[in-house]
Motif scaffolding. Sequence first.
Motif, PDB file in Angstrom:
ATOM      1  N   MET A   1      39.572  45.513  45.403  1.00 43.73           N
ATOM      2  CA  MET A   1      39.399  45.440  43.968  1.00 43.73           C
ATOM      3  C   MET A   1      39.146  43.991  43.566  1.00 43.73           C
ATOM      4  SD  MET A   1      42.018  46.714  41.065  1.00 43.73           S
ATOM      5  CE  MET A   1      42.075  45.877  39.520  1.00 43.73           C
ATOM      6  N   THR A   2      38.250  43.783  42.622  1.00 43.49           N
ATOM      7  CA  THR A   2      37.966  42.450  42.104  1.00 43.49           C
ATOM      8  C   THR A   2      38.503  42.334  40.685  1.00 43.49           C
ATOM      9  OG1 THR A   2      35.964  42.237  43.440  1.00 43.49           O
ATOM     10  CG2 THR A   2      36.162  40.781  41.537  1.00 43.49           C
ATOM     11  N   ALA A   3      39.398  41.362  40.500  1.00 38.21           N
ATOM     12  CA  ALA A   3      39.938  41.080  39.168  1.00 38.21           C
ATOM     13  C   ALA A   3      38.989  40.121  38.473  1.00 38.21           C
ATOM     14  CB  ALA A   3      41.325  40.462  39.285  1.00 38.21           C
ATOM     15  N   ARG A   4      38.707  40.374  37.221  1.00 35.60           N
ATOM     16  CA  ARG A   4      37.835  39.497  36.442  1.00 35.60           C
ATOM     17  C   ARG A   4      38.723  38.706  35.484  1.00 35.60           C
ATOM     18  NH1 ARG A   4      32.671  39.907  36.618  1.00 35.60           N
ATOM     19  NH2 ARG A   4      31.343  38.787  35.169  1.00 35.60           N
ATOM     20  N   VAL A   5      38.608  37.383  35.564  1.00 36.04           N
ATOM     21  CA  VAL A   5      39.359  36.499  34.681  1.00 36.04           C
ATOM     22  C   VAL A   5      38.352  35.855  33.743  1.00 36.04           C
ATOM     23  CG1 VAL A   5      40.822  34.454  34.546  1.00 36.04           C
ATOM     24  CG2 VAL A   5      41.135  36.091  36.416  1.00 36.04           C
ATOM     25  N   GLN A   6      38.468  36.143  32.463  1.00 30.11           N
ATOM     26  CA  GLN A   6      37.552  35.611  31.457  1.00 30.11           C
ATOM     27  C   GLN A   6      38.100  34.288  30.938  1.00 30.11           C
ATOM     28  OE1 GLN A   6      34.576  37.158  30.147  1.00 30.11           O
ATOM     29  NE2 GLN A   6      34.328  35.088  29.378  1.00 30.11           N
ATOM     30  N   LEU A   7      37.317  33.209  31.099  1.00 27.93           N
ATOM     31  CA  LEU A   7      37.736  31.914  30.576  1.00 27.93           C
ATOM     32  C   LEU A   7      37.378  31.806  29.105  1.00 27.93           C
ATOM     33  CD1 LEU A   7      36.665  29.481  33.459  1.00 27.93           C
ATOM     34  CD2 LEU A   7      38.891  30.576  33.067  1.00 27.93           C
ATOM     35  N   GLN A   8      38.233  31.146  28.353  1.00 25.97           N
ATOM     36  CA  GLN A   8      37.971  30.908  26.935  1.00 25.97           C
ATOM     37  C   GLN A   8      37.048  29.713  26.781  1.00 25.97           C
ATOM     38  OE1 GLN A   8      42.169  30.502  26.348  1.00 25.97           O
ATOM     39  NE2 GLN A   8      41.947  28.376  25.746  1.00 25.97           N
ATOM     40  N   GLY A   9      36.659  29.415  25.567  1.00 23.29           N
ATOM     41  CA  GLY A   9      35.702  28.347  25.310  1.00 23.29           C
ATOM     42  C   GLY A   9      36.178  26.967  25.707  1.00 23.29           C
ATOM     43  N   ARG A  10      37.351  26.585  25.256  1.00 21.64           N
ATOM     44  CA  ARG A  10      37.855  25.238  25.523  1.00 21.64           C
ATOM     45  C   ARG A  10      39.037  25.320  26.482  1.00 21.64           C
ATOM     46  NH1 ARG A  10      37.524  20.230  24.168  1.00 21.64           N
ATOM     47  NH2 ARG A  10      39.345  18.898  24.113  1.00 21.64           N
ATOM     48  N   LEU A  11      38.917  24.607  27.596  1.00 18.92           N
ATOM     49  CA  LEU A  11      39.979  24.569  28.594  1.00 18.92           C
ATOM     50  C   LEU A  11      40.381  23.124  28.835  1.00 18.92           C
ATOM     51  CD1 LEU A  11      38.402  27.212  30.934  1.00 18.92           C
ATOM     52  CD2 LEU A  11      40.581  27.455  29.754  1.00 18.92           C
ATOM     53  N   LEU A  19      46.269  29.244  32.165  1.00 14.52           N
ATOM     54  CA  LEU A  19      45.236  29.618  33.130  1.00 14.52           C
ATOM     55  C   LEU A  19      45.860  29.889  34.492  1.00 14.52           C
ATOM     56  CD1 LEU A  19      42.331  29.986  34.117  1.00 14.52           C
ATOM     57  CD2 LEU A  19      42.189  27.477  34.326  1.00 14.52           C
ATOM     58  N   ALA A  20      46.753  29.019  34.918  1.00 13.08           N
ATOM     59  CA  ALA A  20      47.431  29.216  36.203  1.00 13.08           C
ATOM     60  C   ALA A  20      48.210  30.533  36.215  1.00 13.08           C
ATOM     61  CB  ALA A  20      48.357  28.036  36.500  1.00 13.08           C
ATOM     62  N   GLN A  21      48.870  30.865  35.113  1.00 13.36           N
ATOM     63  CA  GLN A  21      49.627  32.114  35.030  1.00 13.36           C
ATOM     64  C   GLN A  21      48.702  33.328  35.123  1.00 13.36           C
ATOM     65  OE1 GLN A  21      51.918  31.854  31.414  1.00 13.36           O
ATOM     66  NE2 GLN A  21      53.292  30.301  32.249  1.00 13.36           N
ATOM     67  N   ARG A  22      47.549  33.256  34.449  1.00 13.93           N
ATOM     68  CA  ARG A  22      46.592  34.375  34.504  1.00 13.93           C
ATOM     69  C   ARG A  22      46.060  34.560  35.914  1.00 13.93           C
ATOM     70  NH1 ARG A  22      42.389  32.848  30.423  1.00 13.93           N
ATOM     71  NH2 ARG A  22      41.313  34.672  31.194  1.00 13.93           N
ATOM     72  N   LEU A  23      45.809  33.457  36.599  1.00  8.45           N
ATOM     73  CA  LEU A  23      45.321  33.556  37.971  1.00  8.45           C
ATOM     74  C   LEU A  23      46.406  34.100  38.898  1.00  8.45           C
ATOM     75  CD1 LEU A  23      43.277  30.244  38.098  1.00  8.45           C
ATOM     76  CD2 LEU A  23      42.349  32.579  38.170  1.00  8.45           C
ATOM     77  N   ARG A  24      47.646  33.646  38.723  1.00  9.64           N
ATOM     78  CA  ARG A  24      48.752  34.158  39.547  1.00  9.64           C
ATOM     79  C   ARG A  24      48.903  35.673  39.390  1.00  9.64           C
ATOM     80  NH1 ARG A  24      51.334  29.004  38.563  1.00  9.64           N
ATOM     81  NH2 ARG A  24      52.236  29.744  36.626  1.00  9.64           N
ATOM     82  N   ALA A  25      48.638  36.168  38.203  1.00 11.53           N
ATOM     83  CA  ALA A  25      48.749  37.607  37.954  1.00 11.53           C
ATOM     84  C   ALA A  25      47.714  38.403  38.748  1.00 11.53           C
ATOM     85  CB  ALA A  25      48.611  37.905  36.464  1.00 11.53           C
ATOM     86  N   ALA A  26      46.664  37.742  39.193  1.00 16.83           N
ATOM     87  CA  ALA A  26      45.595  38.419  39.944  1.00 16.83           C
ATOM     88  C   ALA A  26      45.763  38.265  41.455  1.00 16.83           C
ATOM     89  CB  ALA A  26      44.233  37.874  39.521  1.00 16.83           C
ATOM     90  N   ARG A  27      46.857  37.691  41.915  1.00 10.23           N
ATOM     91  CA  ARG A  27      47.076  37.526  43.355  1.00 10.23           C
ATOM     92  C   ARG A  27      46.966  38.867  44.060  1.00 10.23           C
ATOM     93  NH1 ARG A  27      52.058  33.453  43.156  1.00 10.23           N
ATOM     94  NH2 ARG A  27      50.909  31.515  43.337  1.00 10.23           N
ATOM     95  N   GLY A  28      46.368  38.824  45.237  1.00  8.87           N
ATOM     96  CA  GLY A  28      46.204  40.034  46.028  1.00  8.87           C
ATOM     97  C   GLY A  28      44.856  40.695  45.829  1.00  8.87           C
ATOM     98  N   ASP A  29      44.143  40.323  44.781  1.00 11.47           N
ATOM     99  CA  ASP A  29      42.810  40.854  44.501  1.00 11.47           C
ATOM    100  C   ASP A  29      41.778  39.758  44.711  1.00 11.47           C
ATOM    101  OD1 ASP A  29      43.765  43.349  43.633  1.00 11.47           O
ATOM    102  OD2 ASP A  29      43.993  42.645  41.570  1.00 11.47           O
ATOM    103  N   ASP A  30      40.545  40.140  44.983  1.00 15.16           N
ATOM    104  CA  ASP A  30      39.446  39.193  44.888  1.00 15.16           C
ATOM    105  C   ASP A  30      39.330  38.822  43.419  1.00 15.16           C
ATOM    106  OD1 ASP A  30      38.885  39.427  47.613  1.00 15.16           O
ATOM    107  OD2 ASP A  30      37.443  41.037  47.291  1.00 15.16           O
ATOM    108  N   VAL A  31      38.835  37.615  43.143  1.00 14.57           N
ATOM    109  CA  VAL A  31      38.756  37.160  41.749  1.00 14.57           C
ATOM    110  C   VAL A  31      37.350  36.665  41.425  1.00 14.57           C
ATOM    111  CG1 VAL A  31      39.547  35.395  40.123  1.00 14.57           C
ATOM    112  CG2 VAL A  31      41.193  36.583  41.528  1.00 14.57           C
TER     113      VAL A  31
END
Length: 91
Positions: A1-11, A19-31
């Motif tokens: 499964m591929t998790a899609r992480v949508q970035l906001q306009g200003r980072l 951002l780190a928390q959102r990425l950690r939530a997708a661990r175990g999946d392709d991103v």
Amino acid sequence: MTARVQLQGRLGLPEAEPLAQRLRAARGDDVAVDAAQVTHLGVLCQQVLLSAAAEWHAAGRSFKIVNPSDDCVDHLALCGLSPASFEESNE
């Protein structure tokens, strides 16, 4: 499964930890990190993405930046990076 992480306009600095928390939530999946809306990509958020990419690749998973906006590409280039910098090297 591929998790899609949508970035906001200003980072910038305040967005690095969320951002780190959102990425950690997708661990175990392709991103696939969708950067289509990015207007500013600060260095700390670039580091978060690079660290996540290294972690994913070490685990044998895919991590890539998709649909990068022109601003995203420009901000990465200021640090000597490109969207391809986040993909696993086959060397």
